[in-house]
Write a protein that holds these residues in place. Structure first.
Motif, PDB file in Angstrom:
ATOM      1  N   LEU A  11       0.675  -1.148   0.157  1.00  0.00           N
ATOM      2  CA  LEU A  11       0.037  -0.084   0.178  1.00  0.00           C
ATOM      3  C   LEU A  11       0.916   1.108   0.020  1.00  0.00           C
ATOM      4  CD1 LEU A  11      -2.711   1.568   0.528  1.00  0.00           C
ATOM      5  CD2 LEU A  11      -2.448   1.179   2.943  1.00  0.00           C
ATOM      6  N   VAL A  12       0.437   2.201  -1.032  1.00  0.00           N
ATOM      7  CA  VAL A  12       1.527   3.432  -1.341  1.00  0.00           C
ATOM      8  C   VAL A  12       0.496   4.587  -1.321  1.00  0.00           C
ATOM      9  CG1 VAL A  12       1.939   2.970  -3.330  1.00  0.00           C
ATOM     10  CG2 VAL A  12       3.620   4.225  -2.129  1.00  0.00           C
ATOM     11  N   GLN A  13       0.789   5.731  -0.804  1.00  0.00           N
ATOM     12  CA  GLN A  13      -0.066   6.882  -1.291  1.00  0.00           C
ATOM     13  C   GLN A  13       0.549   7.346  -2.740  1.00  0.00           C
ATOM     14  OE1 GLN A  13       0.922   9.655   1.762  1.00  0.00           O
ATOM     15  NE2 GLN A  13      -0.736   9.422   2.910  1.00  0.00           N
ATOM     16  N   ALA A  14      -0.435   8.176  -3.284  1.00  0.00           N
ATOM     17  CA  ALA A  14      -0.434   8.425  -4.609  1.00  0.00           C
ATOM     18  C   ALA A  14       1.007   9.442  -4.689  1.00  0.00           C
ATOM     19  CB  ALA A  14      -1.510   9.256  -4.950  1.00  0.00           C
ATOM     20  N   GLY A  15       1.553   9.435  -5.632  1.00  0.00           N
ATOM     21  CA  GLY A  15       2.910   9.913  -5.741  1.00  0.00           C
ATOM     22  C   GLY A  15       4.105   9.268  -5.375  1.00  0.00           C
ATOM     23  N   GLY A  16       3.925   8.178  -4.709  1.00  0.00           N
ATOM     24  CA  GLY A  16       5.002   7.471  -4.090  1.00  0.00           C
ATOM     25  C   GLY A  16       5.572   6.250  -4.928  1.00  0.00           C
ATOM     26  N   SER A  17       6.502   5.564  -4.592  1.00  0.00           N
ATOM     27  CA  SER A  17       6.950   4.144  -5.294  1.00  0.00           C
ATOM     28  C   SER A  17       6.990   3.026  -4.711  1.00  0.00           C
ATOM     29  CB  SER A  17       8.466   4.780  -5.407  1.00  0.00           C
ATOM     30  OG  SER A  17       8.499   5.888  -6.244  1.00  0.00           O
ATOM     31  N   ASN A  83       7.324   4.707 -10.259  1.00  0.00           N
ATOM     32  CA  ASN A  83       7.445   5.915  -9.575  1.00  0.00           C
ATOM     33  C   ASN A  83       5.984   6.829  -9.843  1.00  0.00           C
ATOM     34  OD1 ASN A  83      10.013   5.134  -8.529  1.00  0.00           O
ATOM     35  ND2 ASN A  83      10.857   6.121 -10.518  1.00  0.00           N
ATOM     36  N   ASN A  84       5.791   7.790  -9.166  1.00  0.00           N
ATOM     37  CA  ASN A  84       4.827   8.718  -9.269  1.00  0.00           C
ATOM     38  C   ASN A  84       3.576   8.095  -9.594  1.00  0.00           C
ATOM     39  OD1 ASN A  84       3.374  10.950  -9.419  1.00  0.00           O
ATOM     40  ND2 ASN A  84       3.951  11.141 -11.694  1.00  0.00           N
ATOM     41  N   LEU A  85       3.104   6.781  -8.480  1.00  0.00           N
ATOM     42  CA  LEU A  85       2.139   5.959  -8.496  1.00  0.00           C
ATOM     43  C   LEU A  85       0.762   6.697  -8.356  1.00  0.00           C
ATOM     44  CD1 LEU A  85       3.493   3.123  -6.531  1.00  0.00           C
ATOM     45  CD2 LEU A  85       2.538   2.777  -8.776  1.00  0.00           C
ATOM     46  N   LYS A  86      -0.200   6.192  -9.124  1.00  0.00           N
ATOM     47  CA  LYS A  86      -1.437   6.734  -9.138  1.00  0.00           C
ATOM     48  C   LYS A  86      -2.707   5.941  -8.769  1.00  0.00           C
ATOM     49  CE  LYS A  86      -0.297   9.502 -13.195  1.00  0.00           C
ATOM     50  NZ  LYS A  86      -0.468   9.681 -14.789  1.00  0.00           N
ATOM     51  N   GLU A 111       0.742 -15.014 -25.282  1.00  0.00           N
ATOM     52  CA  GLU A 111       2.199 -15.296 -25.657  1.00  0.00           C
ATOM     53  C   GLU A 111       3.213 -15.701 -24.613  1.00  0.00           C
ATOM     54  OE1 GLU A 111       2.460 -12.245 -29.469  1.00  0.00           O
ATOM     55  OE2 GLU A 111       2.398 -11.415 -27.492  1.00  0.00           O
ATOM     56  N   TYR A 112       2.630 -15.802 -23.516  1.00  0.00           N
ATOM     57  CA  TYR A 112       3.627 -16.131 -22.232  1.00  0.00           C
ATOM     58  C   TYR A 112       3.277 -17.370 -21.872  1.00  0.00           C
ATOM     59  CZ  TYR A 112       5.330 -11.299 -22.059  1.00  0.00           C
ATOM     60  OH  TYR A 112       6.159 -10.288 -22.458  1.00  0.00           O
ATOM     61  N   ASP A 113       4.371 -18.137 -21.332  1.00  0.00           N
ATOM     62  CA  ASP A 113       4.100 -19.817 -21.027  1.00  0.00           C
ATOM     63  C   ASP A 113       4.060 -19.676 -19.444  1.00  0.00           C
ATOM     64  OD1 ASP A 113       6.614 -19.575 -23.399  1.00  0.00           O
ATOM     65  OD2 ASP A 113       4.520 -20.905 -23.748  1.00  0.00           O
ATOM     66  N   TYR A 114       4.695 -18.883 -18.771  1.00  0.00           N
ATOM     67  CA  TYR A 114       4.786 -19.358 -17.369  1.00  0.00           C
ATOM     68  C   TYR A 114       4.247 -17.932 -16.578  1.00  0.00           C
ATOM     69  CZ  TYR A 114       7.848 -22.835 -18.796  1.00  0.00           C
ATOM     70  OH  TYR A 114       8.651 -23.995 -19.404  1.00  0.00           O
ATOM     71  N   TRP A 115       3.700 -18.213 -15.443  1.00  0.00           N
ATOM     72  CA  TRP A 115       2.939 -17.055 -14.776  1.00  0.00           C
ATOM     73  C   TRP A 115       3.304 -16.938 -13.253  1.00  0.00           C
ATOM     74  CZ3 TRP A 115       0.584 -12.786 -16.981  1.00  0.00           C
ATOM     75  CH2 TRP A 115       0.323 -12.803 -18.245  1.00  0.00           C
ATOM     76  N   GLY A 116       3.390 -16.065 -12.420  1.00  0.00           N
ATOM     77  CA  GLY A 116       3.421 -15.859 -11.119  1.00  0.00           C
ATOM     78  C   GLY A 116       2.025 -15.691 -10.453  1.00  0.00           C
ATOM     79  N   GLN A 117       2.025 -15.757  -9.523  1.00  0.00           N
ATOM     80  CA  GLN A 117       0.721 -15.798  -8.383  1.00  0.00           C
ATOM     81  C   GLN A 117       0.126 -14.337  -8.196  1.00  0.00           C
ATOM     82  OE1 GLN A 117      -1.231 -18.569  -7.677  1.00  0.00           O
ATOM     83  NE2 GLN A 117       0.470 -19.387  -9.039  1.00  0.00           N
ATOM     84  N   GLY A 118       1.128 -13.488  -8.338  1.00  0.00           N
ATOM     85  CA  GLY A 118       0.874 -12.046  -8.452  1.00  0.00           C
ATOM     86  C   GLY A 118       1.005 -11.428  -7.204  1.00  0.00           C
ATOM     87  N   THR A 119       1.105 -10.060  -7.120  1.00  0.00           N
ATOM     88  CA  THR A 119       1.240  -9.168  -6.142  1.00  0.00           C
ATOM     89  C   THR A 119       0.305  -7.914  -5.885  1.00  0.00           C
ATOM     90  OG1 THR A 119       2.785  -8.494  -4.445  1.00  0.00           O
ATOM     91  CG2 THR A 119       3.417  -7.933  -6.741  1.00  0.00           C
ATOM     92  N   GLN A 120      -0.366  -7.836  -4.813  1.00  0.00           N
ATOM     93  CA  GLN A 120      -1.393  -6.611  -4.843  1.00  0.00           C
ATOM     94  C   GLN A 120      -0.649  -5.315  -4.645  1.00  0.00           C
ATOM     95  OE1 GLN A 120      -4.810  -6.535  -4.938  1.00  0.00           O
ATOM     96  NE2 GLN A 120      -4.464  -4.556  -5.218  1.00  0.00           N
ATOM     97  N   VAL A 121      -0.671  -4.434  -5.550  1.00  0.00           N
ATOM     98  CA  VAL A 121      -0.475  -3.075  -5.280  1.00  0.00           C
ATOM     99  C   VAL A 121      -1.775  -1.819  -5.224  1.00  0.00           C
ATOM    100  CG1 VAL A 121       0.685  -0.936  -6.629  1.00  0.00           C
ATOM    101  CG2 VAL A 121       1.553  -3.309  -6.877  1.00  0.00           C
ATOM    102  N   THR A 122      -1.567  -1.407  -3.954  1.00  0.00           N
ATOM    103  CA  THR A 122      -2.936  -0.325  -3.818  1.00  0.00           C
ATOM    104  C   THR A 122      -2.246   0.952  -3.630  1.00  0.00           C
ATOM    105  OG1 THR A 122      -4.075  -2.346  -2.734  1.00  0.00           O
ATOM    106  CG2 THR A 122      -4.858   0.020  -2.183  1.00  0.00           C
ATOM    107  N   VAL A 123      -2.744   1.924  -4.428  1.00  0.00           N
ATOM    108  CA  VAL A 123      -2.586   3.382  -4.374  1.00  0.00           C
ATOM    109  C   VAL A 123      -3.663   3.974  -3.964  1.00  0.00           C
ATOM    110  CG1 VAL A 123      -1.443   5.159  -5.756  1.00  0.00           C
ATOM    111  CG2 VAL A 123      -1.005   2.923  -6.247  1.00  0.00           C
ATOM    112  N   SER A 124      -3.314   4.848  -2.531  1.00  0.00           N
ATOM    113  CA  SER A 124      -4.525   5.594  -2.199  1.00  0.00           C
ATOM    114  C   SER A 124      -4.224   6.974  -2.538  1.00  0.00           C
ATOM    115  CB  SER A 124      -4.338   5.568  -0.642  1.00  0.00           C
ATOM    116  OG  SER A 124      -3.225   6.029  -0.131  1.00  0.00           O
ATOM    117  N   SER A 125      -5.376   7.663  -2.612  1.00  0.00           N
ATOM    118  CA  SER A 125      -5.486   8.834  -3.240  1.00  0.00           C
ATOM    119  C   SER A 125      -5.349   9.769  -1.967  1.00  0.00           C
ATOM    120  CB  SER A 125      -6.569   9.408  -3.752  1.00  0.00           C
ATOM    121  OG  SER A 125      -7.649   8.874  -3.178  1.00  0.00           O
TER     122      SER A 125
END
Length: 125
Positions: A11-17, A83-86, A111-125
């Protein structure tokens, strides 16, 4: 087979990295082009960035100028510096790889063969 594990989301605020990592294991000698995709709630998975074995990159217009993709072939790891996340960047981020070593970038998920499980990115305003 290749296994991919993402890390670095949060979790990061808007404008963060944030810096996402994608670590590969298994038959890593065969890993080719790698990419990042993301999927927001009730939306389709969309392309974010891709990097070929030779370092050639391509980023979507929505993140160009804010995100940087890189890879360390010796460590079998790919990175996404964001950077500069929205708030509209909020999504689950997935890494993916192709099974053949190439110097071509790919932007379509099928076109891709292998995938990860994913990671959550949350940007708060």
């Amino acid at each position: 087979q290749v296994q991919l594990v993402e890390s670095g989301g949060g979790l990061v605020q808007a404008g963060g990295s944030l810096r996402l990592s994608c670590a590969a294991s298994g038959r890593t000698f065969s890993i080719g082009t790698m990419g990042w995709f993301r999927q927001a709630p009730e939306k389709e998975r969309e392309f974010v960035a891709t990097i070929a074995v030779n370092g050639r990159t391509y980023l979507s217009d929505s993140v160009k100028g804010r995100f940087t993709i890189s890879r360390d072939n010796a460590k079998s790891t790919m990175y996404l510096q964001m950077n500069n996340l929205k708030p509209e960047d909020t999504a689950v981020y997935y890494c993916a790889s192709r099974r053949f070593r190439e110097s071509i970038v790919y932007t379509q998920s099928q076109e891709y063969d292998y995938w990860g499980q994913g990671t959550q990115v949350t940007v708060s305003s």
